[in-house]
Design a protein around this motif. Structure first.
Motif, PDB file in Angstrom:
ATOM      1  N   SER A 454     -31.720  22.556 -47.167  1.00 32.85           N
ATOM      2  CA  SER A 454     -31.344  22.401 -45.772  1.00 32.85           C
ATOM      3  C   SER A 454     -31.998  21.142 -45.221  1.00 32.85           C
ATOM      4  O   SER A 454     -33.079  20.746 -45.660  1.00 32.85           O
ATOM      5  N   ALA A 455     -31.342  20.533 -44.236  1.00 31.09           N
ATOM      6  CA  ALA A 455     -31.918  19.381 -43.544  1.00 31.09           C
ATOM      7  C   ALA A 455     -32.569  19.774 -42.222  1.00 31.09           C
ATOM      8  O   ALA A 455     -32.880  18.917 -41.396  1.00 31.09           O
ATOM      9  N   ALA A 456     -32.808  21.062 -42.032  1.00 26.44           N
ATOM     10  CA  ALA A 456     -33.266  21.558 -40.727  1.00 26.44           C
ATOM     11  C   ALA A 456     -34.636  21.036 -40.337  1.00 26.44           C
ATOM     12  O   ALA A 456     -34.964  20.978 -39.150  1.00 26.44           O
ATOM     13  N   GLU A 457     -35.462  20.648 -41.315  1.00 22.76           N
ATOM     14  CA  GLU A 457     -36.826  20.220 -40.979  1.00 22.76           C
ATOM     15  C   GLU A 457     -36.885  18.791 -40.467  1.00 22.76           C
ATOM     16  O   GLU A 457     -37.921  18.349 -39.974  1.00 22.76           O
ATOM     17  N   PHE A 458     -35.785  18.049 -40.585  1.00 27.92           N
ATOM     18  CA  PHE A 458     -35.784  16.654 -40.172  1.00 27.92           C
ATOM     19  C   PHE A 458     -35.509  16.526 -38.661  1.00 27.92           C
ATOM     20  O   PHE A 458     -35.317  17.519 -37.964  1.00 27.92           O
ATOM     21  N   TYR A 459     -35.458  15.294 -38.194  1.00 25.44           N
ATOM     22  CA  TYR A 459     -35.323  15.060 -36.755  1.00 25.44           C
ATOM     23  C   TYR A 459     -33.890  15.325 -36.292  1.00 25.44           C
ATOM     24  O   TYR A 459     -32.943  14.661 -36.727  1.00 25.44           O
ATOM     25  N   VAL A 460     -33.757  16.284 -35.411  1.00 27.11           N
ATOM     26  CA  VAL A 460     -32.469  16.583 -34.785  1.00 27.11           C
ATOM     27  C   VAL A 460     -32.577  16.145 -33.323  1.00 27.11           C
ATOM     28  O   VAL A 460     -33.412  16.662 -32.575  1.00 27.11           O
ATOM     29  N   PRO A 461     -31.767  15.193 -32.888  1.00 30.51           N
ATOM     30  CA  PRO A 461     -31.926  14.643 -31.532  1.00 30.51           C
ATOM     31  C   PRO A 461     -31.421  15.620 -30.468  1.00 30.51           C
ATOM     32  O   PRO A 461     -30.690  16.555 -30.746  1.00 30.51           O
ATOM     33  N   ASP A 462     -31.806  15.322 -29.246  1.00 31.81           N
ATOM     34  CA  ASP A 462     -31.186  16.027 -28.122  1.00 31.81           C
ATOM     35  C   ASP A 462     -29.729  15.591 -28.018  1.00 31.81           C
ATOM     36  O   ASP A 462     -29.383  14.444 -28.318  1.00 31.81           O
ATOM     37  N   PRO A 463     -28.853  16.478 -27.582  1.00 29.62           N
ATOM     38  CA  PRO A 463     -27.443  16.102 -27.456  1.00 29.62           C
ATOM     39  C   PRO A 463     -27.220  15.192 -26.265  1.00 29.62           C
ATOM     40  O   PRO A 463     -28.055  15.103 -25.356  1.00 29.62           O
ATOM     41  N   ASN A 464     -26.103  14.513 -26.291  1.00 30.77           N
ATOM     42  CA  ASN A 464     -25.658  13.786 -25.109  1.00 30.77           C
ATOM     43  C   ASN A 464     -25.514  14.786 -23.958  1.00 30.77           C
ATOM     44  O   ASN A 464     -24.868  15.831 -24.123  1.00 30.77           O
ATOM     45  N   PRO A 465     -26.117  14.529 -22.809  1.00 34.36           N
ATOM     46  CA  PRO A 465     -26.029  15.489 -21.690  1.00 34.36           C
ATOM     47  C   PRO A 465     -24.594  15.837 -21.303  1.00 34.36           C
ATOM     48  O   PRO A 465     -24.358  16.883 -20.680  1.00 34.36           O
ATOM     49  N   LYS A 466     -23.632  15.004 -21.672  1.00 37.14           N
ATOM     50  CA  LYS A 466     -22.236  15.293 -21.328  1.00 37.14           C
ATOM     51  C   LYS A 466     -21.620  16.337 -22.271  1.00 37.14           C
ATOM     52  O   LYS A 466     -20.537  16.835 -21.989  1.00 37.14           O
ATOM     53  N   TYR A 467     -22.288  16.633 -23.382  1.00 36.80           N
ATOM     54  CA  TYR A 467     -21.697  17.510 -24.399  1.00 36.80           C
ATOM     55  C   TYR A 467     -22.715  18.555 -24.844  1.00 36.80           C
ATOM     56  O   TYR A 467     -23.298  18.460 -25.907  1.00 36.80           O
ATOM     57  N   ILE A 468     -22.914  19.572 -23.993  1.00 39.91           N
ATOM     58  CA  ILE A 468     -23.972  20.542 -24.281  1.00 39.91           C
ATOM     59  C   ILE A 468     -23.398  21.956 -24.358  1.00 39.91           C
ATOM     60  O   ILE A 468     -22.531  22.340 -23.587  1.00 39.91           O
ATOM     61  N   ASN A 469     -23.880  22.700 -25.324  1.00 37.02           N
ATOM     62  CA  ASN A 469     -23.735  24.152 -25.311  1.00 37.02           C
ATOM     63  C   ASN A 469     -25.099  24.699 -24.891  1.00 37.02           C
ATOM     64  O   ASN A 469     -26.088  24.533 -25.619  1.00 37.02           O
ATOM     65  N   LYS A 470     -25.164  25.321 -23.728  1.00 36.16           N
ATOM     66  CA  LYS A 470     -26.452  25.725 -23.166  1.00 36.16           C
ATOM     67  C   LYS A 470     -27.203  26.688 -24.072  1.00 36.16           C
ATOM     68  O   LYS A 470     -28.434  26.768 -24.012  1.00 36.16           O
ATOM     69  N   LEU A 471     -26.476  27.415 -24.900  1.00 40.30           N
ATOM     70  CA  LEU A 471     -27.138  28.359 -25.800  1.00 40.30           C
ATOM     71  C   LEU A 471     -28.140  27.653 -26.699  1.00 40.30           C
ATOM     72  O   LEU A 471     -29.194  28.202 -27.031  1.00 40.30           O
ATOM     73  N   TYR A 472     -27.817  26.423 -27.113  1.00 41.34           N
ATOM     74  CA  TYR A 472     -28.627  25.744 -28.122  1.00 41.34           C
ATOM     75  C   TYR A 472     -29.610  24.734 -27.542  1.00 41.34           C
ATOM     76  O   TYR A 472     -30.172  23.930 -28.277  1.00 41.34           O
ATOM     77  N   VAL A 473     -29.829  24.789 -26.220  1.00 43.78           N
ATOM     78  CA  VAL A 473     -30.873  23.968 -25.611  1.00 43.78           C
ATOM     79  C   VAL A 473     -32.222  24.624 -25.900  1.00 43.78           C
ATOM     80  O   VAL A 473     -32.401  25.827 -25.680  1.00 43.78           O
ATOM     81  N   ASN A 474     -33.163  23.858 -26.425  1.00 41.11           N
ATOM     82  CA  ASN A 474     -34.486  24.384 -26.818  1.00 41.11           C
ATOM     83  C   ASN A 474     -34.356  25.595 -27.745  1.00 41.11           C
ATOM     84  O   ASN A 474     -35.056  26.593 -27.596  1.00 41.11           O
ATOM     85  N   HIS A 475     -33.468  25.455 -28.690  1.00 38.85           N
ATOM     86  CA  HIS A 475     -33.143  26.548 -29.610  1.00 38.85           C
ATOM     87  C   HIS A 475     -33.504  26.129 -31.034  1.00 38.85           C
ATOM     88  O   HIS A 475     -33.399  24.942 -31.378  1.00 38.85           O
ATOM     89  N   PRO A 476     -33.935  27.066 -31.898  1.00 41.81           N
ATOM     90  CA  PRO A 476     -34.221  26.692 -33.292  1.00 41.81           C
ATOM     91  C   PRO A 476     -33.028  26.054 -33.991  1.00 41.81           C
ATOM     92  O   PRO A 476     -33.215  25.222 -34.883  1.00 41.81           O
ATOM     93  N   ASP A 477     -31.824  26.436 -33.601  1.00 37.74           N
ATOM     94  CA  ASP A 477     -30.611  25.865 -34.203  1.00 37.74           C
ATOM     95  C   ASP A 477     -30.057  24.719 -33.357  1.00 37.74           C
ATOM     96  O   ASP A 477     -28.853  24.622 -33.126  1.00 37.74           O
ATOM     97  N   ARG A 478     -30.920  23.824 -32.926  1.00 35.49           N
ATOM     98  CA  ARG A 478     -30.497  22.730 -32.050  1.00 35.49           C
ATOM     99  C   ARG A 478     -29.469  21.835 -32.727  1.00 35.49           C
ATOM    100  O   ARG A 478     -28.732  21.097 -32.064  1.00 35.49           O
ATOM    101  N   PHE A 479     -29.385  21.898 -34.060  1.00 30.60           N
ATOM    102  CA  PHE A 479     -28.407  21.090 -34.795  1.00 30.60           C
ATOM    103  C   PHE A 479     -26.981  21.519 -34.524  1.00 30.60           C
ATOM    104  O   PHE A 479     -26.043  20.843 -34.944  1.00 30.60           O
ATOM    105  N   ARG A 480     -26.766  22.634 -33.845  1.00 32.28           N
ATOM    106  CA  ARG A 480     -25.413  23.123 -33.587  1.00 32.28           C
ATOM    107  C   ARG A 480     -24.764  22.472 -32.364  1.00 32.28           C
ATOM    108  O   ARG A 480     -23.637  22.810 -32.001  1.00 32.28           O
ATOM    109  N   GLN A 481     -25.439  21.565 -31.710  1.00 33.32           N
ATOM    110  CA  GLN A 481     -24.849  20.874 -30.567  1.00 33.32           C
ATOM    111  C   GLN A 481     -23.782  19.882 -31.028  1.00 33.32           C
ATOM    112  O   GLN A 481     -23.868  19.313 -32.122  1.00 33.32           O
ATOM    113  N   TYR A 482     -22.815  19.682 -30.156  1.00 32.91           N
ATOM    114  CA  TYR A 482     -21.710  18.753 -30.453  1.00 32.91           C
ATOM    115  C   TYR A 482     -22.177  17.299 -30.322  1.00 32.91           C
ATOM    116  O   TYR A 482     -22.955  16.944 -29.441  1.00 32.91           O
ATOM    117  N   GLY A 483     -21.635  16.435 -31.177  1.00 36.91           N
ATOM    118  CA  GLY A 483     -21.765  14.998 -31.011  1.00 36.91           C
ATOM    119  C   GLY A 483     -23.069  14.388 -31.471  1.00 36.91           C
ATOM    120  O   GLY A 483     -23.331  13.204 -31.185  1.00 36.91           O
TER     121      GLY A 483
END
Length: 657
Positions: A454-483
């Protein structure tokens, strides 16, 4: 047991099964679930849909020789109805569709037997299907098969699939033009004018709710209004799912829709499309799965239905394999076998002693090469995890010939036992101590990441504020954000990523995917990452070994150059990977391992640079997710107890995130 027995009512166009808890209505002879009456709700399924679009088995197939994962979509409709079991304790009914040569080119060449079971007092029903391809029939490809339920959008608004992955969901109306704006692919929609204003600006995408098979045992929906009702898909066994425990599949998504996906090419590509040739006999049972219904008393917390569904899932898992399915093609526990043993790891550069394979995934799959299980998609697989001492027990294995496979978190590569295993009814096989020797030539000079596929331990950026799923804000699965793929060019607008061994931190400085960069003229270009490192001494007469474990790749190429970014590559993978994990918010796809010999004469004492180039650049979703990279020095005569405790500690922290 409920005092009310199960009753079967057969009509011209419908079949209804009633056990006093629920009423299940199926079309006759199609075998489509048209109605589920429960807890004074006339129908949990979407009454605005046509009857054939409420609860159904479907598949996607194509003619032999067809490339890719597309094909003809087919909602499976039976042509013959039969009662298999009918008594007060159980009703099992069958809807079959048989194939003959007159249907060639129109229908997939399979006999399909769909079964539905209702038990006395049971708050739900079971479904399974038997697919059979006879020896003298034409070949075909089977890209997908599943069971799907479309629930009432006026009642079910809250979806749950894990303790940390549940939320109030958008309506299907919110995805329509005017309310939703299509993004880079059809599944992703920006909500610009949703029915519920608080959802405005969020992205909805069904792939944000995908899940590994190993974790996908219960998911579904809650009606939070009174009376609160839950609708759950429980998958108690994984033996019939393709691709092994880390294969990812869809679960529930906006609709409200709930799926049990048995076979698909998502997060893998064509490698997971089984191809059947003319003359190849095949039969497989998909399921049973359990559609569980529950309700909360007035005044009780409707979200307690999720906790109850998890408890019911445990009950169903403990009951596997079920005793009640009537088909002889679904063997009971006493008709199956078991395998036990212990897995140890031998890596002399980590320890002089064999190391218990703690938490290893070990399983039986059809005979093949090491690692072939992740591309196996025709037959059955049986997996478990080893305990802290490396011991394992795999129960309830179907009779067949298998190889024993494993992979161990913390170590690269795949294990396969040299001894074939034949399971017979009632057999118990003790394999003793098995030794896995992971790829290793010399001592570790440096490493990046954690070898866990898995690549989960690497740097996953914050999403573009225009494209957010609120569920995954500050979430362990932050990689699930769009874009997130677009964030790379923003972080590295001119030059590419440079990682310096000894001072860089892969959790902050190694972007989770080596993606393409979008240019000002809306084209894309490949990228070259650098790994800079120092060597105090170089043995120019020997070779060094670069190990690159890949967690995912999509239409990519990996080129390796040493200390010269413009020369011919020392290594090229060629075009590989069709995972599409970057677009589908996954953190892994199929696993690849490349082992590259670096002649010592290419290295220098002092500063060195490895250039990792991914040159393919026709779109935004091409790229590579690295799992783990290691540079080994030439072999030494003595063993070195290296970084094991630190690595284990990092893996534990990563697992608990």
């Amino acid at each position: 047991m409920s005092p009310i027995g199960v009753q079967l009512h057969i009509q011209d166009t419908h079949v209804m099964i009633d056990n006093g808890v629920l009423q299940l209505t199926l079309s006759n002879p199609d075998g489509i679930v048209t109605g589920i009456r429960y807890n004074d709700i006339d129908n949990l399924l979407e009454v605005l849909n046509e009857e054939s679009n409420r609860g159904y088995w479907d598949l996607v197939w194509s003619s032999p020789g067809t490339a890719g994962t597309a094909g003809l979509f087919d909602v499976i409709k039976g042509t013959s109805f039969k009662v298999i079991v009918e008594n007060e304790d159980q009703v099992e009914v069958s809807f079959t569709r048989t194939w003959d040569s007159s249907q060639e080119g129109r229908l997939v060449p399979l006999n399909i037997d769909k079964r539905f079971i209702v038990l006395r007092g049971c708050s739900g029903f079971y479904s399974y299907a038997i697919y059979e391809h006879l020896k003298d029939w034409p070949g075909f490809n089977l890209a997908e098969t599943r069971i799907a339920f479309k629930l009432r959008k006026d009642k079910f608004h809250y979806m749950a699939m894990a303790d940390s992955r549940q939320r109030f969901m958008p309506l299907p109306d919110d995805r329509l033009p005017g309310r939703g704006q299509a993004l880079a692919y059809p599944e992703a929609v920006l909500l610009v004018d949703p029915v519920e204003p608080e959802l405005k600006g969020e992205v909805d995408d069904k792939y944000q709710y995908s899940c590994d098979n190993r974790y996908s045992q219960v998911h579904g929906w809650i009606r939070t209004d009174q009376p609160a009702v839950g609708f759950w898909m429980i998958t108690p066994g994984n033996e019939f799912r393709s691709g092994g425990p880390v294969k990812q599949n869809l679960t529930s998504h906006v609709g409200p829709t709930t799926l049990a996906v048995f076979l698909s090419a998502h997060y893998s590509g064509e490698d997971l499309v089984p191809k059947f040739s003319a003359g190849e006999a095949w039969k497989k049972v998909f399921g049973p799965v359990f559609i569980y219904l529950n309700y909360a008393m007035e005044g009780d917390d409707p979200f307690s239905l999720w906790e109850d569904a998890k408890e019911q899932m445990i009950t169903e898992v403990q009951s596997w394999p079920y005793t009640f399915p009537a088909s002889e093609d679904f063997p009971k526990s006493d008709q199956r076998g078991s395998v036990s043993g212990r897995l140890l790891v031998h890596d002399r550069y980590v320890s002089d002693d064999n190391i218990p394979a703690n938490g290893a995934y070990i399983g039986l799959a059809p005979p093949g090469n090491a690692g072939s299980w992740q591309r196996e998609c025709k037959d059955y697989q049986f997996w478990t995890q080893t305990d802290v001492n490396g011991y394992f027990l795999i129960n309830d294995i179907r009779t067949a010939d298998y190889n024993l496979y494993a992979w161990v978190p913390g170590f690269i590569g795949d294990y396969r036992s040299d001894v074939a295993i034949t399971i017979t009814p009632g057999s118990y096989i003790e394999v003793g101590d098995l030794i896995y020797e992971p790829p290793r030539n010399g001592p570790t000079l440096w490493e990046i990441g954690i070898p866990d596929r898995s690549a989960a331990e690497f740097y996953v950026p914050d999403p573009n504020p225009k494209y957010i799923n609120k569920l995954y804000v500050n979430h362990p699965d932050r990689f699930r954000q769009y874009g997130l793929w677009e964030r790379y060019a923003e972080l590295y607008p001119v030059g590419d990523l440079v990682y310096t061994v000894g001072s860089s931190d892969y959790k902050k400085d190694w972007f989770f995917a080596q993606v393409t960069r979008k240019t000002d003229d809306n084209k894309y270009q490949g990228t070259t990452w650098q790994i800079r490192f120092k060597l105090d001494n170089v043995d120019q007469s020997n070779s060094y070994k670069l190990r690159l474990a890949i967690a995912s790749a999509t239409l990519s190429e990996l080129q390796i150059r040493i200390n010269d970014p413009k020369g011919n590559p020392l290594f090229s993978s060629g075009l590989f990977g069709r995972d599409n994990s970057i677009a589908r918010h996954g953190i892994h796809g199929l696993y690849w391992l490349y082992n590259v010999d670096i002649p010592g004469k290419l290295l220098v004492q002092g500063d060195n640079t490895i250039f990792l180039t991914q040159p393919r650049s026709s779109g935004p979703f091409q790229g590579i997710m690295y799992d783990y990279i290691r540079l080994e020095g030439p072999p030494t005569s003595s063993s070195k107890k290296e970084h094991m405790s630190a690595l284990s500690e990092e893996m534990e922290l990563d697992h608990n995130r």
